[in-house]
Motif scaffolding. Structure first.
Motif, PDB file in Angstrom:
ATOM      1  N   GLN A 127     -26.166  39.583  55.949  1.00 24.75           N
ATOM      2  CA  GLN A 127     -26.212  40.634  56.791  1.00 24.75           C
ATOM      3  C   GLN A 127     -25.212  40.668  58.179  1.00 24.75           C
ATOM      4  N   SER A 128     -25.062  39.501  58.745  1.00 22.02           N
ATOM      5  CA  SER A 128     -24.093  39.409  59.749  1.00 22.02           C
ATOM      6  C   SER A 128     -22.551  39.742  59.356  1.00 22.02           C
ATOM      7  N   THR A 129     -22.348  39.169  58.362  1.00 27.79           N
ATOM      8  CA  THR A 129     -20.951  39.440  57.512  1.00 27.79           C
ATOM      9  C   THR A 129     -20.669  41.214  57.613  1.00 27.79           C
ATOM     10  N   VAL A 130     -21.751  42.024  56.715  1.00 29.37           N
ATOM     11  CA  VAL A 130     -21.525  43.127  56.628  1.00 29.37           C
ATOM     12  C   VAL A 130     -21.562  44.062  57.873  1.00 29.37           C
ATOM     13  N   SER A 131     -22.385  43.380  58.931  1.00 31.19           N
ATOM     14  CA  SER A 131     -22.277  44.121  60.099  1.00 31.19           C
ATOM     15  C   SER A 131     -20.857  43.777  60.929  1.00 31.19           C
ATOM     16  N   ARG A 132     -20.458  42.897  60.762  1.00 30.25           N
ATOM     17  CA  ARG A 132     -19.192  42.677  61.401  1.00 30.25           C
ATOM     18  C   ARG A 132     -17.859  43.404  60.660  1.00 30.25           C
ATOM     19  N   ILE A 133     -18.090  43.826  59.443  1.00 32.40           N
ATOM     20  CA  ILE A 133     -17.112  44.477  58.598  1.00 32.40           C
ATOM     21  C   ILE A 133     -17.153  45.892  59.032  1.00 32.40           C
ATOM     22  N   TRP A 134     -18.385  46.431  59.204  1.00 25.55           N
ATOM     23  CA  TRP A 134     -18.639  47.820  59.352  1.00 25.55           C
ATOM     24  C   TRP A 134     -18.077  48.157  60.939  1.00 25.55           C
ATOM     25  N   ARG A 135     -18.201  47.024  61.749  1.00 30.89           N
ATOM     26  CA  ARG A 135     -18.182  47.287  63.307  1.00 30.89           C
ATOM     27  C   ARG A 135     -16.593  47.440  63.272  1.00 30.89           C
ATOM     28  N   ALA A 136     -15.934  46.559  62.547  1.00 29.22           N
ATOM     29  CA  ALA A 136     -14.515  46.377  62.293  1.00 29.22           C
ATOM     30  C   ALA A 136     -13.907  47.803  62.196  1.00 29.22           C
ATOM     31  N   PHE A 137     -14.476  48.586  60.868  1.00 29.99           N
ATOM     32  CA  PHE A 137     -14.182  49.747  60.703  1.00 29.99           C
ATOM     33  C   PHE A 137     -14.722  50.800  61.097  1.00 29.99           C
ATOM     34  N   ALA A 138     -15.539  50.816  62.001  1.00 33.05           N
ATOM     35  CA  ALA A 138     -16.374  51.877  62.724  1.00 33.05           C
ATOM     36  C   ALA A 138     -17.038  52.658  61.587  1.00 33.05           C
ATOM     37  N   LEU A 139     -17.944  51.855  60.720  1.00 34.80           N
ATOM     38  CA  LEU A 139     -18.930  52.387  59.968  1.00 34.80           C
ATOM     39  C   LEU A 139     -20.091  52.513  60.148  1.00 34.80           C
ATOM     40  N   ALA A 140     -20.995  53.660  60.184  1.00 36.28           N
ATOM     41  CA  ALA A 140     -22.451  53.488  60.796  1.00 36.28           C
ATOM     42  C   ALA A 140     -23.200  54.201  59.696  1.00 36.28           C
ATOM     43  N   PRO A 141     -23.410  53.762  58.517  1.00 39.43           N
ATOM     44  CA  PRO A 141     -24.108  54.714  57.449  1.00 39.43           C
ATOM     45  C   PRO A 141     -25.469  55.218  57.985  1.00 39.43           C
ATOM     46  N   HIS A 142     -26.065  54.550  59.207  1.00 43.15           N
ATOM     47  CA  HIS A 142     -27.415  54.970  59.546  1.00 43.15           C
ATOM     48  C   HIS A 142     -27.200  56.291  60.440  1.00 43.15           C
ATOM     49  N   ARG A 143     -26.091  56.582  60.927  1.00 47.96           N
ATOM     50  CA  ARG A 143     -25.759  57.830  61.760  1.00 47.96           C
ATOM     51  C   ARG A 143     -25.219  58.922  60.941  1.00 47.96           C
ATOM     52  N   SER A 144     -25.624  60.287  61.334  1.00 41.79           N
ATOM     53  CA  SER A 144     -25.212  61.542  60.619  1.00 41.79           C
ATOM     54  C   SER A 144     -25.216  62.659  61.902  1.00 41.79           C
ATOM     55  N   GLN A 145     -24.252  63.379  61.675  1.00 40.26           N
ATOM     56  CA  GLN A 145     -24.045  64.558  62.438  1.00 40.26           C
ATOM     57  C   GLN A 145     -24.291  65.971  61.691  1.00 40.26           C
ATOM     58  N   THR A 146     -24.558  66.870  62.289  1.00 42.14           N
ATOM     59  CA  THR A 146     -24.630  68.277  61.452  1.00 42.14           C
ATOM     60  C   THR A 146     -23.248  69.072  61.848  1.00 42.14           C
ATOM     61  N   PHE A 147     -23.106  70.104  61.078  1.00 41.73           N
ATOM     62  CA  PHE A 147     -22.029  70.949  61.418  1.00 41.73           C
ATOM     63  C   PHE A 147     -22.445  72.539  60.708  1.00 41.73           C
ATOM     64  N   LYS A 148     -21.784  73.518  61.186  1.00 35.52           N
ATOM     65  CA  LYS A 148     -22.030  74.559  60.684  1.00 35.52           C
ATOM     66  C   LYS A 148     -20.483  75.527  60.683  1.00 35.52           C
ATOM     67  N   LEU A 149     -20.050  75.782  59.617  1.00 32.94           N
ATOM     68  CA  LEU A 149     -18.706  76.707  59.660  1.00 32.94           C
ATOM     69  C   LEU A 149     -18.948  78.261  59.724  1.00 32.94           C
ATOM     70  N   SER A 150     -18.255  78.785  60.773  1.00 31.96           N
ATOM     71  CA  SER A 150     -18.679  80.245  60.648  1.00 31.96           C
ATOM     72  C   SER A 150     -18.060  80.833  59.471  1.00 31.96           C
ATOM     73  N   THR A 151     -18.790  81.946  59.043  1.00 34.62           N
ATOM     74  CA  THR A 151     -18.264  82.741  58.088  1.00 34.62           C
ATOM     75  C   THR A 151     -17.723  84.093  58.752  1.00 34.62           C
ATOM     76  N   ASP A 152     -17.629  84.314  59.836  1.00 39.65           N
ATOM     77  CA  ASP A 152     -17.340  85.577  60.358  1.00 39.65           C
ATOM     78  C   ASP A 152     -15.801  86.019  60.088  1.00 39.65           C
ATOM     79  N   PRO A 153     -15.635  87.252  59.548  1.00 40.56           N
ATOM     80  CA  PRO A 153     -14.152  87.468  58.998  1.00 40.56           C
ATOM     81  C   PRO A 153     -13.145  87.668  60.346  1.00 40.56           C
ATOM     82  N   LEU A 154     -13.687  87.739  61.312  1.00 33.39           N
ATOM     83  CA  LEU A 154     -12.929  87.947  62.590  1.00 33.39           C
ATOM     84  C   LEU A 154     -12.708  86.620  63.440  1.00 33.39           C
ATOM     85  N   PHE A 155     -13.079  85.538  62.618  1.00 36.43           N
ATOM     86  CA  PHE A 155     -13.377  84.266  63.443  1.00 36.43           C
ATOM     87  C   PHE A 155     -11.993  83.835  64.183  1.00 36.43           C
ATOM     88  N   ILE A 156     -11.081  83.967  63.656  1.00 38.47           N
ATOM     89  CA  ILE A 156      -9.785  83.534  64.031  1.00 38.47           C
ATOM     90  C   ILE A 156      -9.424  84.203  65.438  1.00 38.47           C
TER      91      ILE A 156
END
Length: 363
Positions: A127-156
């Motif tokens: 586990q410690s080896t996996v943790s070190r590899i994830w930290r070195a490459f900034a990987l965090a599988p336990h985290r997630s973020q949300t997003f939503k892209l606007s579909t407004d035709p006049l967005f720009i």
């Protein structure tokens, strides 16, 4: 009769080497070990014997011999530390690549994301080896973020319009970010809140009693951070019209007023349109649909929620409104503007990158 020891070769330094050694001595950031080695070499270059240098610098004779010899053999490069012996590396580059690929491209059978424990079991590593590899490459599988892209035709067009007001506001005008924070609940806990103690955080019951709701209409002045606020029990076009009248009263008559607001229906009713025709100094700029992040007043609402409402206890709507008014008054005594830094092109490029990733995702 004692025999003389073997002659040691003379040590000399070039002008270039002397300049580097003296520079290491003068530089504050030089490590103490390297500075000491530089002194040893310079002292030896002056013709002093090993014992003399040992006494002058307060180091062991063997230390002088070591760095004298290293300089004679390797020059300036010999003053650095040699690689130290140790346990050979057990995790190969292929092992690291295997963990990274598995993290990014696969999921475990019975879960939505990897943990260090499940990845360790799948790869045969600790586990410690996996943790070190994830930290070195900034990987965090336990985290997630949300997003939503606007579909407004006049967005720009809308992004360029709103961001243009932030970065290059018009002269003799006031730019206000307007929105409503509706359904603010007056919540009372079912049991008394237990105060914080050393080693124990504040504790509160998970259930609560609802005492009613209120709505806060707010206009954030982009330049200064000052906020015009108004509380109403209902959230209709009639209340929004009253709020516009308050804004009109508080803004100096010689200034144009540019309002940044969302596409909520109460902002576009016939009654509101008639009011705007009667007050031509008001100009409305609508954010794209599903793009509330473009309205700076949302950032101010987050401050209010985090610092006053989230852990507040109110037994009535009146008590809730008193607290909101007090917080608003305190904010306006020392207002702090939220400075917008992203250009419209930077925002649009980032959105385009998201769209490209989605189109290439294979889903």
């Amino acid at each position: 009769m004692s025999r003389p020891g073997p002659k040691i070769p003379p040590l000399s330094v070039t002008d270039a080497q002397r300049a580097v050694l003296e520079g290491w001595l003068r530089r504050r950031s030089t490590a103490q070990a390297l500075a000491q080695r530089s002194r040893i070499v310079l002292e030896c270059a002056e013709g002093h014997s090993v014992m003399e240098v040992s006494r002058r610098l307060g180091v062991a004779p063997d230390t002088v011999r070591t760095w004298r010899r290293r300089f004679l053999e390797h020059g300036l490069d010999g003053l650095g530390d040699e690689p130290r012996p140790g346990v050979p590396r057990k995790i190969t580059d292929e092992d690291v690549e295997r963990v990274i690929v598995k993290t990014l491209e696969e999921t475990p059978k019975n879960a939505t994301h990897w943990s260090t424990r499940s990845m360790a079991a799948a790869t045969g590593m600790s586990q410690s080896t996996v943790s070190r590899i994830w930290r070195a490459f900034a990987l965090a599988p336990h985290r997630s973020q949300t997003f939503k892209l606007s579909t407004d035709p006049l967005f720009i067009d809308k992004v360029r319009d709103v961001v243009g007001l932030y970065l290059d506001p018009p002269e003799k005008a006031l730019v206000l970010c307007v929105d409503e924070k509706s359904q603010i609940q007056a919540l009372d806990r079912s049991q008394p809140v237990l105060p914080m103690m050393p080693g124990v955080p504040e504790r509160r019951s998970h259930d609560y009693i609802r005492a009613g709701t209120t709505t806060l209409f707010a206009a954030l002045e982009v330049a200064t951070g000052r906020v015009i606020g108004s509380l109403h029990r209902r959230h209709r076009a009639a209340e929004f019209k009253k709020f516009l009248a308050k804004v009109d009263k508080e803004v100096p008559a010689d200034l144009q007023v540019h309002l940044i607001l969302d596409n909520y229906a109460t902002h576009k009713t016939p009654d509101i349109k008639r009011w705007l025709l009667a007050h031509p100094r008001f100009h409305l700029h609508f954010t794209p649909t599903s793009a509330s992040w473009l309205n700076l007043v949302e950032r101010w609402f987050a401050e209010l929620t985090q610092k006053k409402l989230k852990r507040g206890v109110h037994r009535s709507v009146q008590a809730l409104e008193r607290d909101i008014r007090a917080w608003l008054a305190d904010w306006n005594e020392h207002p702090r503007p939220f400075v917008w830094t992203k250009t419209a092109d930077e925002i649009l490029d980032k959105v385009a990158a998201y769209c490209h990733r989605i189109s290439d995702s294979g889903h």
